[in-house]
Write an enzyme that holds these catalytic residues in place. Structure first.
Site, PDB file in Angstrom:
ATOM      1  N   HIS A  10       0.812  -1.187   0.017  1.00  0.00           N
ATOM      2  CA  HIS A  10      -0.209  -0.036  -0.240  1.00  0.00           C
ATOM      3  C   HIS A  10       0.823   1.188   0.009  1.00  0.00           C
ATOM      4  O   HIS A  10       0.665   2.277  -0.878  1.00  0.00           O
ATOM      5  CB  HIS A  10      -0.924  -0.188   1.179  1.00  0.00           C
ATOM      6  CG  HIS A  10      -1.644   1.343   1.313  1.00  0.00           C
ATOM      7  ND1 HIS A  10      -3.026   1.226   1.264  1.00  0.00           N
ATOM      8  CD2 HIS A  10      -1.312   2.470   1.741  1.00  0.00           C
ATOM      9  CE1 HIS A  10      -3.522   2.476   1.428  1.00  0.00           C
ATOM     10  NE2 HIS A  10      -2.569   3.474   1.849  1.00  0.00           N
ATOM     11  N   GLU A  11       1.848   1.440   0.869  1.00  0.00           N
ATOM     12  CA  GLU A  11       2.878   2.301   1.027  1.00  0.00           C
ATOM     13  C   GLU A  11       3.602   2.582  -0.242  1.00  0.00           C
ATOM     14  O   GLU A  11       3.788   3.684  -1.093  1.00  0.00           O
ATOM     15  CB  GLU A  11       3.723   2.356   2.173  1.00  0.00           C
ATOM     16  CG  GLU A  11       2.959   2.311   3.643  1.00  0.00           C
ATOM     17  CD  GLU A  11       2.031   3.604   3.718  1.00  0.00           C
ATOM     18  OE1 GLU A  11       2.377   4.665   3.379  1.00  0.00           O
ATOM     19  OE2 GLU A  11       0.923   3.446   4.118  1.00  0.00           O
ATOM     20  N   HIS A  14       1.551   4.511  -2.682  1.00  0.00           N
ATOM     21  CA  HIS A  14       1.571   5.906  -2.763  1.00  0.00           C
ATOM     22  C   HIS A  14       2.915   6.335  -3.454  1.00  0.00           C
ATOM     23  O   HIS A  14       3.000   7.326  -4.175  1.00  0.00           O
ATOM     24  CB  HIS A  14       1.788   6.178  -1.269  1.00  0.00           C
ATOM     25  CG  HIS A  14       0.348   6.394  -0.679  1.00  0.00           C
ATOM     26  ND1 HIS A  14      -0.862   6.656  -1.170  1.00  0.00           N
ATOM     27  CD2 HIS A  14      -0.003   5.647   0.808  1.00  0.00           C
ATOM     28  CE1 HIS A  14      -1.713   6.356  -0.267  1.00  0.00           C
ATOM     29  NE2 HIS A  14      -1.265   5.663   0.948  1.00  0.00           N
ATOM     30  N   GLU A  48      -5.780   6.730  -1.398  1.00  0.00           N
ATOM     31  CA  GLU A  48      -5.579   5.633  -0.515  1.00  0.00           C
ATOM     32  C   GLU A  48      -6.386   4.492  -1.436  1.00  0.00           C
ATOM     33  O   GLU A  48      -6.072   3.432  -1.218  1.00  0.00           O
ATOM     34  CB  GLU A  48      -6.487   5.701   0.615  1.00  0.00           C
ATOM     35  CG  GLU A  48      -6.042   6.882   1.663  1.00  0.00           C
ATOM     36  CD  GLU A  48      -4.455   6.792   1.941  1.00  0.00           C
ATOM     37  OE1 GLU A  48      -4.091   5.681   1.959  1.00  0.00           O
ATOM     38  OE2 GLU A  48      -3.724   7.741   2.093  1.00  0.00           O
TER      39      GLU A  48
HETATM   40 ZN   LIG Z   1      -2.085   5.242   2.398  1.00  0.00          ZN
END
Ligand SMILES: [Zn+2]
Length: 159
Positions: A10-11, A14, A48
């Site tokens: 997930h990171e 980003h 997100e």
């Molecule tokens: Zn996030």
């Protein structure tokens, strides 16, 4: 939280969006805290939701599994209890992206065309990505038919 593959990826998602947007991310408002199934804002849900979708896509696992092993499914439709509706909800955005990128989906079976588009047309939120920027892809990414049905199925307006 390095014991959670989904967290780490997930990171990384980003980081990936930051790189595709030439070291820029849309300003995400009302984003702390944020939850998969809850309304935050269109900008928060876009960044997100893309990060959630990146982890699920890379792992081939449509859940978010935290470092304790607890899992939250990204699967949802109009009848999913206790999920907020619309494009301010990161789980709605993330699952829509995953369906667009699915093997039998409208984008050719993977996420490559979205990544190519993101590198040339940064979007501030999912609505801009879908309604304004997908038609600018070469060749254009569809916003009708199966693609529109995916958004509608996740309670997101196609206009
Ligand atoms: Zn996030």
């Amino acid at each position: 939280m390095t014991d959670s593959e989904h967290f780490v990826l997930h990171e990384a998602g980003h980081w990936f969006q930051w790189q595709l947007y030439k070291r820029h991310l849309p300003e995400a408002t009302h984003c702390a805290p944020h939850y998969v199934e809850r309304r935050s804002s269109t900008t928060c849900a876009w960044t997100e939701g893309f990060a959630d979708a990146t982890a699920a896509y890379v792992l081939g696992d449509r859940r978010y599994v935290d470092e304790s092993g607890a899992a939250t499914s990204l699967e949802n439709d109009a009848t999913t209890p206790e999920w907020d509706p619309g494009d301010e909800v990161q789980g709605r955005v993330g699952s829509s992206l995953l369906d667009l990128w699915a093997k039998d989906g409208p984008d050719g079976g993977d996420w490559k065309r979205t990544l190519r588009l993101m590198a040339t047309e940064p979007s501030d939120d999912f609505r801009e990505y879908f309604t304004v920027d997908r038609p600018k892809a070469s060749p254009p990414l569809t916003t009708t038919g199966a693609a529109a049905d995916i958004l509608t199925g996740h309670t997101i307006s196609t206009r």
